[in-house]
Scaffold this motif. Structure first.
Motif, PDB file in Angstrom:
ATOM      1  N   ILE A 334       0.648  -1.162   0.388  1.00  0.00           N
ATOM      2  CA  ILE A 334       0.146  -0.140  -0.117  1.00  0.00           C
ATOM      3  C   ILE A 334       1.126   1.022   0.034  1.00  0.00           C
ATOM      4  O   ILE A 334       0.523   2.187  -0.874  1.00  0.00           O
ATOM      5  CB  ILE A 334      -0.883  -0.278   1.473  1.00  0.00           C
ATOM      6  CG1 ILE A 334      -2.484  -0.786   1.077  1.00  0.00           C
ATOM      7  CG2 ILE A 334      -1.937   1.240   1.657  1.00  0.00           C
ATOM      8  CD1 ILE A 334      -2.682  -0.810   2.504  1.00  0.00           C
ATOM      9  N   GLU A 335       1.760   0.981   0.600  1.00  0.00           N
ATOM     10  CA  GLU A 335       2.998   2.288   0.736  1.00  0.00           C
ATOM     11  C   GLU A 335       3.090   2.799  -0.499  1.00  0.00           C
ATOM     12  O   GLU A 335       3.958   3.659  -0.973  1.00  0.00           O
ATOM     13  CB  GLU A 335       3.587   2.220   2.137  1.00  0.00           C
ATOM     14  CG  GLU A 335       3.300   2.316   4.049  1.00  0.00           C
ATOM     15  CD  GLU A 335       3.872   1.870   4.766  1.00  0.00           C
ATOM     16  OE1 GLU A 335       4.922   1.555   4.403  1.00  0.00           O
ATOM     17  OE2 GLU A 335       3.539   1.938   5.379  1.00  0.00           O
ATOM     18  N   ALA A 336       4.292   1.348  -0.672  1.00  0.00           N
ATOM     19  CA  ALA A 336       4.920   2.181  -2.141  1.00  0.00           C
ATOM     20  C   ALA A 336       4.213   1.881  -3.347  1.00  0.00           C
ATOM     21  O   ALA A 336       4.600   2.289  -4.071  1.00  0.00           O
ATOM     22  CB  ALA A 336       5.095   0.270  -2.503  1.00  0.00           C
ATOM     23  N   MET A 337       2.025   1.708  -2.975  1.00  0.00           N
ATOM     24  CA  MET A 337       1.696   2.805  -4.763  1.00  0.00           C
ATOM     25  C   MET A 337       0.808   3.776  -4.441  1.00  0.00           C
ATOM     26  O   MET A 337       0.750   4.957  -4.670  1.00  0.00           O
ATOM     27  CB  MET A 337       0.267   1.442  -4.639  1.00  0.00           C
ATOM     28  CG  MET A 337       0.567   0.388  -5.163  1.00  0.00           C
ATOM     29  SD  MET A 337      -0.920  -1.172  -5.987  1.00  0.00           S
ATOM     30  CE  MET A 337      -1.128  -1.138  -3.812  1.00  0.00           C
ATOM     31  N   THR A 385      13.624   2.177   2.991  1.00  0.00           N
ATOM     32  CA  THR A 385      13.917   4.180   2.673  1.00  0.00           C
ATOM     33  C   THR A 385      12.435   5.049   2.798  1.00  0.00           C
ATOM     34  O   THR A 385      12.757   5.932   2.367  1.00  0.00           O
ATOM     35  CB  THR A 385      14.000   3.766   0.662  1.00  0.00           C
ATOM     36  OG1 THR A 385      12.557   3.036   0.886  1.00  0.00           O
ATOM     37  CG2 THR A 385      14.596   2.915   0.243  1.00  0.00           C
ATOM     38  N   LYS A 386      11.831   5.185   4.307  1.00  0.00           N
ATOM     39  CA  LYS A 386      11.096   5.442   4.141  1.00  0.00           C
ATOM     40  C   LYS A 386      11.212   6.540   5.056  1.00  0.00           C
ATOM     41  O   LYS A 386      12.015   6.234   6.302  1.00  0.00           O
ATOM     42  CB  LYS A 386       9.898   4.297   4.545  1.00  0.00           C
ATOM     43  CG  LYS A 386       9.130   3.793   3.799  1.00  0.00           C
ATOM     44  CD  LYS A 386       7.774   3.181   4.203  1.00  0.00           C
ATOM     45  CE  LYS A 386       7.777   1.211   3.217  1.00  0.00           C
ATOM     46  NZ  LYS A 386       7.485   0.567   3.372  1.00  0.00           N
ATOM     47  N   GLY A 389      10.105   5.171   8.483  1.00  0.00           N
ATOM     48  CA  GLY A 389      10.658   3.291   8.686  1.00  0.00           C
ATOM     49  C   GLY A 389      11.516   2.523   9.927  1.00  0.00           C
ATOM     50  O   GLY A 389      12.329   3.505  10.001  1.00  0.00           O
ATOM     51  N   MET A 390      10.430   1.607  10.437  1.00  0.00           N
ATOM     52  CA  MET A 390      12.532   0.539  11.122  1.00  0.00           C
ATOM     53  C   MET A 390      12.697  -0.255  10.162  1.00  0.00           C
ATOM     54  O   MET A 390      13.577  -0.658  10.646  1.00  0.00           O
ATOM     55  CB  MET A 390      10.834   0.093  12.312  1.00  0.00           C
ATOM     56  CG  MET A 390       9.947   0.871  12.957  1.00  0.00           C
ATOM     57  SD  MET A 390      10.422   0.970  14.187  1.00  0.00           S
ATOM     58  CE  MET A 390      10.457  -0.612  15.098  1.00  0.00           C
ATOM     59  N   GLY A 391      12.192  -0.840   9.482  1.00  0.00           N
ATOM     60  CA  GLY A 391      13.418  -1.315   8.057  1.00  0.00           C
ATOM     61  C   GLY A 391      13.292  -2.736   8.992  1.00  0.00           C
ATOM     62  O   GLY A 391      14.350  -3.731   8.330  1.00  0.00           O
ATOM     63  N   LEU A 392      11.796  -3.133   9.687  1.00  0.00           N
ATOM     64  CA  LEU A 392      12.115  -4.235  10.690  1.00  0.00           C
ATOM     65  C   LEU A 392      11.272  -5.747   9.420  1.00  0.00           C
ATOM     66  O   LEU A 392      10.999  -6.802   9.636  1.00  0.00           O
ATOM     67  CB  LEU A 392      11.858  -4.121  11.773  1.00  0.00           C
ATOM     68  CG  LEU A 392      12.753  -4.024  12.886  1.00  0.00           C
ATOM     69  CD1 LEU A 392      12.379  -3.460  14.305  1.00  0.00           C
ATOM     70  CD2 LEU A 392      14.175  -4.550  12.498  1.00  0.00           C
ATOM     71  N   GLY A 393       9.964  -4.427   8.760  1.00  0.00           N
ATOM     72  CA  GLY A 393       9.442  -5.900   8.257  1.00  0.00           C
ATOM     73  C   GLY A 393       9.180  -6.771   7.322  1.00  0.00           C
ATOM     74  O   GLY A 393       9.063  -8.129   7.929  1.00  0.00           O
TER      75      GLY A 393
END
Ligand code: ADP
Length: 429
Positions: A334-337, A385-386, A389-393
């Motif tokens: 969703i975030e990528a779009m 890259t957000k 973002g936590m970069g853990l997902g």
């Protein structure tokens, strides 16, 4: 032959009737050379006896010669010979049957002298495994069952030992050894996987905790700072009412309590969460998170399309953790779009029978696809890259799937966007 002659002579020259002793050579012959040889010796015995009987009649004995007695003697001896031969065959048959079963077993069976350790019997699988006849290490004294590690071959055996009186009367030990190396390996692997799963579950919880902490603590902390600043300003200005200050400080304290409540709740959550594996329908898992995803998708004008293949086999998984994976992938999609034209924002979640008895789930978006710069490190922790973002997902999602013995990977989604896939082994595989 000499023995038969001697018996016949004795029988005819003395008062004692010893002709029955001829049975001994007959039986011995029948035992060692078979029924036919026994019958032959019976014939010879009867003929010799009859010849001597006739001779003694000729030399003028008081008895007339007795051809019928010779015939009866022959018949009796022959019957004994045949019965003995049959008995021997039956015995050796029984032995053979027993040996065939022992030799055919895939469990090692062997017998060793209790005192010297000399090997008295070993079945085929033992002889193949230990051609040197060395055998397995003994169990600790006083134990007659246990698991033994054989260092030479690096294998594990379940040993059962029983005392036994061997055929020659000496005391021996009967040992039965089952190779349980594969079972132990599987158990170890299972244990490792369980540990990994437990660790991942905690990691998920920690990830959630960090995110929730950030959200939930923000408010009370900001409020505390506000009340504090209010008090400071009033104290500085010199025009302050004690009641006002007390009220502000009390409100600050209340917010601090709220913050500590948040931490407490999360701590309990982390401590409690243990993975629970059960057979589950992955379609049901997807449907379970559908409304959550739809809510988030709605906020970003993304349309959610499910294409679930019915009748996919069950998988063995922790439902909550799998929900977490699907949610993570869907959120990323969703975030990528966010920058895609509104009409094109479509999130598709598919399920299908995967390769090699697996069930596969795909989460596909129509965003920009994976940035080639980060592609190789995509699943590393703390890579994002957000801005927030936590970069853990992705790291956590892959850990969860791998802890279930599955795989998670990414492909291009046709011309545009990314597709994250994961596969889990089906329960019936
Ligand atoms: P986070 O979402 O907090 O950044 P993730 O581990 O979920 O952490 O994702 C790591 C990075 O992978 C993201 O910051 C993004 O750059 C990239 N990524 C993840 N999913 C997608 C996607 N569907 N399309 C494009 N890039 C993605």
């Amino acid at each position: 032959m000499a023995l038969l002659v001697a018996i016949a002579v004795l029988d005819h020259t003395t008062e004692v009737s010893v002709s029955i002793l001829s049975l001994a050579p007959v039986l011995i012959t029948a035992w060692f050379f078979g029924g036919r040889a026994g019958v032959m010796v019976s014939v010879i015995a009867a003929v010799i006896w009859f010849v001597f009987d006739a001779l003694s009649d000729l030399v003028g004995s008081h008895m007339p010669y007795r051809p019928w007695d010779a015939a009866i003697q022959f018949a009796t001896f022959a019957i004994f010979a045949l019965v003995i031969a049959k008995l021997k065959a039956a015995l050796s048959h029984a032995d053979e049957r027993f040996a065939t079963v022992l030799e055919g077993l895939d469990v090692m069976v062997y017998v060793a002298d209790a005192a010297s350790g000399e090997l008295l019997y070993a079945n085929e699988i033992f002889r193949k495994t230990f051609p040197d006849g060395q055998g397995l290490p003994a169990l600790p004294p006083g134990r007659n069952e246990g698991e033994i590690h054989e260092a030479g071959r690096g294998r594990w055996f379940l040993m059962q030992v029983r005392p036994l009186r061997w055929i020659d009367g000496r005391i021996a030990r009967l040992s039965i050894a089952t190779d349980i190396t594969e079972r132990r390996r599987a158990e170890e692997l299972h244990l490792q996987q369980q540990e990994k799963l437990a660790l991942t579950a905690r990691l998920v919880a920690v990830g959630e905790m960090a995110t929730t902490l950030a959200h939930e603590l923000n408010q009370p902390l900001a409020a505390i700072a506000n009340y504090n600043m209010g008090c400071v300003q009033r104290l500085r200005s010199g025009t302050w009412e004690p009641a006002e200050l007390v009220e502000a400080m009390e409100k600050g304290a209340l917010q601090a309590e709220r913050a500590s409540g948040v931490i407490q709740r999360l701590r309990e959550f982390v401590a409690r969460r243990a993975p629970r594996l059960a057979a589950c329908d992955i379609n049901e898992v997807v449907r379970g998170v559908r409304s959550t995803i739809e809510t988030e998708a709605g906020k970003h004008s993304v349309r959610l399309a499910l294409a679930l293949s019915e009748r996919v086999p069950y998988v063995r998984a922790d439902q909550t953790l799998m929900e977490q994976v699907i949610l993570n992938l869907a959120r990323n999609a969703i975030e990528a779009m966010a920058d895609a034209p509104a009409g094109e924002r479509e999130l598709r979640i598919l399920s299908r029978d995967g390769a090699g008895d697996t069930v596969e789930v795909e989460v596909a978006d129509r965003g920009p696809g994976i940035d080639p710069e980060i592609e190789v490190r995509l699943f590393s922790p703390f890579l994002s890259t957000k801005p927030d973002g936590m970069g853990l997902g992705l790291h956590i999602s892959r850990s969860i799937v791998e802890a279930h013995g599955g795989h998670l990977w990414v492909t291009r989604n046709g011309e545009r966007g990314a597709s994250f896939h994961f596969s889990l082994r089906s329960v019936y595989a």
